[in-house]
Scaffold this motif. Structure first.
Motif, PDB file in Angstrom:
ATOM      1  N   PRO A  41      10.287 -10.590   6.813  1.00 21.01           N
ATOM      2  CA  PRO A  41       8.893 -11.081   6.775  1.00 21.01           C
ATOM      3  C   PRO A  41       7.993 -10.370   7.776  1.00 21.01           C
ATOM      4  O   PRO A  41       6.815 -10.106   7.489  1.00 21.01           O
ATOM      5  N   LEU A  42       8.535 -10.035   8.953  1.00 24.13           N
ATOM      6  CA  LEU A  42       7.723  -9.337   9.951  1.00 24.13           C
ATOM      7  C   LEU A  42       7.447  -7.902   9.530  1.00 24.13           C
ATOM      8  O   LEU A  42       6.356  -7.375   9.776  1.00 24.13           O
ATOM      9  N   ARG A  43       8.408  -7.260   8.898  1.00 21.77           N
ATOM     10  CA  ARG A  43       8.161  -5.904   8.387  1.00 21.77           C
ATOM     11  C   ARG A  43       7.026  -5.923   7.375  1.00 21.77           C
ATOM     12  O   ARG A  43       6.113  -5.081   7.419  1.00 21.77           O
ATOM     13  N   ALA A  44       7.069  -6.880   6.455  1.00 17.10           N
ATOM     14  CA  ALA A  44       6.029  -6.962   5.430  1.00 17.10           C
ATOM     15  C   ALA A  44       4.680  -7.299   6.044  1.00 17.10           C
ATOM     16  O   ALA A  44       3.651  -6.715   5.666  1.00 17.10           O
ATOM     17  N   GLU A  45       4.664  -8.220   7.005  1.00 19.71           N
ATOM     18  CA  GLU A  45       3.395  -8.609   7.623  1.00 19.71           C
ATOM     19  C   GLU A  45       2.793  -7.447   8.406  1.00 19.71           C
ATOM     20  O   GLU A  45       1.582  -7.203   8.332  1.00 19.71           O
ATOM     21  N   MET A  46       3.623  -6.726   9.152  1.00 17.75           N
ATOM     22  CA  MET A  46       3.104  -5.614   9.932  1.00 17.75           C
ATOM     23  C   MET A  46       2.526  -4.529   9.024  1.00 17.75           C
ATOM     24  O   MET A  46       1.442  -3.989   9.300  1.00 17.75           O
ATOM     25  N   ALA A  47       3.219  -4.217   7.939  1.00 13.56           N
ATOM     26  CA  ALA A  47       2.721  -3.198   7.009  1.00 13.56           C
ATOM     27  C   ALA A  47       1.395  -3.628   6.388  1.00 13.56           C
ATOM     28  O   ALA A  47       0.458  -2.825   6.269  1.00 13.56           O
ATOM     29  N   HIS A  48       1.299  -4.891   6.007  1.00 15.69           N
ATOM     30  CA  HIS A  48       0.067  -5.393   5.388  1.00 15.69           C
ATOM     31  C   HIS A  48      -1.092  -5.364   6.377  1.00 15.69           C
ATOM     32  O   HIS A  48      -2.203  -4.920   6.042  1.00 15.69           O
ATOM     33  N   LYS A  49      -0.853  -5.819   7.606  1.00 16.85           N
ATOM     34  CA  LYS A  49      -1.929  -5.869   8.602  1.00 16.85           C
ATOM     35  C   LYS A  49      -2.370  -4.460   8.983  1.00 16.85           C
ATOM     36  O   LYS A  49      -3.569  -4.203   9.180  1.00 16.85           O
ATOM     37  N   PHE A  50      -1.422  -3.532   9.106  1.00 18.84           N
ATOM     38  CA  PHE A  50      -1.801  -2.157   9.432  1.00 18.84           C
ATOM     39  C   PHE A  50      -2.654  -1.551   8.322  1.00 18.84           C
ATOM     40  O   PHE A  50      -3.655  -0.880   8.595  1.00 18.84           O
TER      41      PHE A  50
END
Length: 314
Positions: A41-50
């Motif tokens: 979930p953190l990988r997906a969130e970081m990619a989306h926010k970036f």
């Protein structure tokens, strides 16, 4: 908009879209971060926010470099002592990056990206991040060599997240009495008025809060192909610094840039120096610009002779 965000993200990762999901994860985040299902979930969130930060169009070279640095840390999965990160530390690396992207997105919500040109000279802050006592400290106009104006406004105040701080927004005139944002920053606690260098670049000197007195400078260069101002990233050059300094010497704080001469000066610290008191002499750093990043070409030193000689005793 969704398609453009996906395109930005794939470009930022620099990985073919045809790669398998497992390969893509490994190449981007490394084996350690990809093997931990709790981090998905953190990988997906970081990619989306970036991707969302890049879509803002503000200082994209700088944000790309910061993201690349985070990914290198995650792939290495090592702490400051060179030891493997535990799960908590690796998770915190993701969360710190996400927090930085969240802040950038929150700052952007209050920036007036399109203005009537007289607004840049008003006493009303054209950004809302410094929402506690924001005041305009200076504003003005720079002139490109072809006569096109660049408007700017500096402000100071405080924010709930950062406390006391400063900000700057720059706009390029877009016709019919309007101007479109070139870029903005709230990284510094103090900025100096922007200046146009003889090479036609916009340079904003700035400093961050704290004893490190770090750099918050901004640099923009006109790109004739896109007919737009683009930021020059000023942070990653420090990765090349240790190899260009004598063993046992370092630059621990911000440097004094001179973008008229593409150089910077700094004191040098010896390994055993206290933070307050560098004893290693002076350094002159020489730079060039490659693409959209500042490159360190050389470092010249004026080191006290007794420290430059190898130690022969206690």
């Amino acid at each position: 908009m969704r398609a453009s965000l996906i395109a930005v993200l794939l470009s930022a990762l620099a990985i073919p879209a045809s790669a398998s999901q497992a390969d893509l994860c490994q190449q981007t985040y490394g084996q350690r971060a990809c093997s931990a299902t709790s981090l998905a979930p953190l990988r997906a969130e970081m990619a989306h926010k970036f991707a969302a930060v890049m879509a803002l169009g503000n200082r994209t070279a700088t944000w790309q470099a910061r993201h690349d640095a985070v990914l290198r840390d995650i792939r290495a999965a090592l702490d400051y002592d060179g030891k493997p990160m535990d799960d908590v530390a690796l998770e915190q690396t993701f969360r710190d990056a996400i927090d930085a992207y969240d802040k950038a997105l929150a700052q952007a919500q209050g920036v007036r990206t399109m203005i009537k040109t007289p607004s840049a000279r008003s006493q009303t802050c054209m950004a809302k991040w410094l929402d506690r006592g924001c005041g305009v400290t200076a504003s003005g106009v720079l002139w490109r060599k072809d006569g096109q104006p660049v408007h700017w406004q500096m402000m100071d105040g405080a924010s709930g997240d950062d406390g006391i701080g400063a900000g700057i927004v720059l706009w390029a005139e877009s016709g019919h009495g309007t101007a479109k944002a070139i870029g903005w920053s709230f990284d510094g606690v103090v900025y100096e008025p922007p200046r146009m260098t003889q090479d036609g670049m916009i340079w904003v000197p700035g400093r961050t809060m704290g004893t490190g007195n770090g750099n918050a400078d901004l640099l923009f260069k006109w790109d004739a192909a896109s007919k737009s101002w683009q930021d020059i990233e000023l942070e990653s050059w420090r990765d090349a610094l240790p190899a260009k300094l004598p063993t046992g010497f370092g630059i621990w704080k911000g440097v004094d840039y001179d973008f008229e001469g593409m150089a910077a000066t700094s004191k040098l610290w010896r390994d055993k120096d206290p933070n307050c008191c560098p004893s290693g002499g002076d350094a002159l750093l020489e730079f060039s610009i490659a693409g959209r990043r500042l490159v360190l070409n050389a470092a010249r030193f004026d080191i006290v002779d007794k420290w430059a000689r190898p130690a022969t005793g206690s």
